[in-house]
Design a protein around this motif. Structure first.
Motif, PDB file in Angstrom:
ATOM      1  N   ALA A  36       0.828  -1.201   0.000  1.00 11.45           N
ATOM      2  CA  ALA A  36       0.000   0.000   0.000  1.00 11.45           C
ATOM      3  C   ALA A  36       0.863   1.252   0.000  1.00 11.45           C
ATOM      4  O   ALA A  36       0.587   2.221  -0.713  1.00 11.45           O
ATOM      5  CB  ALA A  36      -0.936  -0.009   1.214  1.00 11.45           C
TER       6      ALA A  36
ATOM      7  N   LEU B 250      -5.429   1.748  -1.782  1.00 13.67           N
ATOM      8  CA  LEU B 250      -5.230   1.166  -0.454  1.00 13.67           C
ATOM      9  C   LEU B 250      -4.930   2.236   0.595  1.00 13.67           C
ATOM     10  O   LEU B 250      -4.587   1.906   1.723  1.00 13.67           O
ATOM     11  CB  LEU B 250      -4.080   0.153  -0.508  1.00 13.67           C
ATOM     12  CG  LEU B 250      -4.269  -1.020  -1.480  1.00 13.67           C
ATOM     13  CD1 LEU B 250      -3.027  -1.905  -1.479  1.00 13.67           C
ATOM     14  CD2 LEU B 250      -5.513  -1.831  -1.117  1.00 13.67           C
TER      15      LEU B 250
ATOM     16  N   ALA C  49       1.122  -2.514   6.536  1.00 14.20           N
ATOM     17  CA  ALA C  49       0.904  -2.185   5.126  1.00 14.20           C
ATOM     18  C   ALA C  49       2.022  -1.324   4.551  1.00 14.20           C
ATOM     19  O   ALA C  49       2.025  -1.023   3.360  1.00 14.20           O
ATOM     20  CB  ALA C  49      -0.436  -1.474   4.955  1.00 14.20           C
TER      21      ALA C  49
END
Length: 233
Positions: free
Chosen positions: A115, A154, A181
């Motif tokens: 992400a 994301l 992430a």
């Protein structure tokens, strides 16, 4: 696919922007579209309305958290997912005071499908000032946000409300996304002049204390490379 790369824009650093843009394009092996993140354009699109003041010394102060900030792109970088309409294709953001020495395609490969990908610096600069008198601010995860590979779809935590209202420390600390992430990148991809290990061969040099056209920064490492890039404009 054409990769969109957003570079921070500040009217006080036009040469820095052009060096960053030109050096990135010259090293790129893939199609690249560079876009300048200009405060007034984002405000005209009603994406960005964060208020600030400028004191008698020219220091900018954020009206949301009362903290000083250094450049016109300190907060506009967080508009990238909005500008990309939270799409699936990756986008890159970088500060203007950078000199690219490597292919951005390599950076994309390292980022993979994360992400967010960035260099996870432990940056605690001792200087009180930088960039010819602008205040040096300390906060957790400093300079993580100065170069990011983003998957806008994301990055839903970067809502228009968050970009325009949350604190600078929250935004720059990447607290708008889960820690797991965020993929770490090798330090060579955001090598901080005056801080990073001189033994690292930089892929991207970040003149975070000031570009070589600023007083006191004329002889820092890679200053001559920066000037060569400037002379080719």
């Amino acid at each position: 696919m054409t990769l969109r790369v957003y570079i921070g824009w500040d009217a006080r650093g036009v040469d820095a922007f052009e060096v960053c843009r030109r050096s990135l394009i010259e090293h790129a092996s893939i199609p690249v579209e560079v876009r300048a993140l200009k405060d007034w354009e984002l405000r005209a699109k009603s994406l960005y309305w964060r208020p600030y003041q400028v004191d008698e010394r020219g220091q900018m102060w954020d009206a949301r958290d009362g903290k000083p900030f250094s450049t016109a792109f300190s907060y506009t970088r967080f508009c990238v997912p909005l500008l990309e309409d939270y799409g699936a294709q990756p986008a890159v953001y970088c500060d203007a005071d950078m000199l690219w020495r490597a292919d951005v395609a390599e950076l994309l490969a390292l980022a993979g499908d994360a992400a967010v990908a960035c260099v996870k610096h432990e940056h605690r600069p001792p200087e009180r000032d930088k960039m010819t008198g602008r205040m040096q601010c300390l906060y957790p995860r400093k300079n993580w946000s100065s170069l990011m590979v983003l998957r806008p779809g994301l990055c839903a935590g970067l809502t228009p409300y968050a970009v325009n209202n949350r604190s600078g420390a929250w935004l720059h600390g990447l607290y708008w996304i889960a820690d797991e992430a965020i993929r770490g990148l090798p330090e060579a991809w955001n090598w901080l002049e005056g801080w990073s290990d001189p033994g690292i061969e930089p892929r991207v040099v970040h003149f975070t204390r000031g570009t070589p056209d600023m007083a006191g920064c004329e002889s820092v490492p890679y200053a001559e490379d920066w000037r060569v890039a400037l002379c080719t404009l």
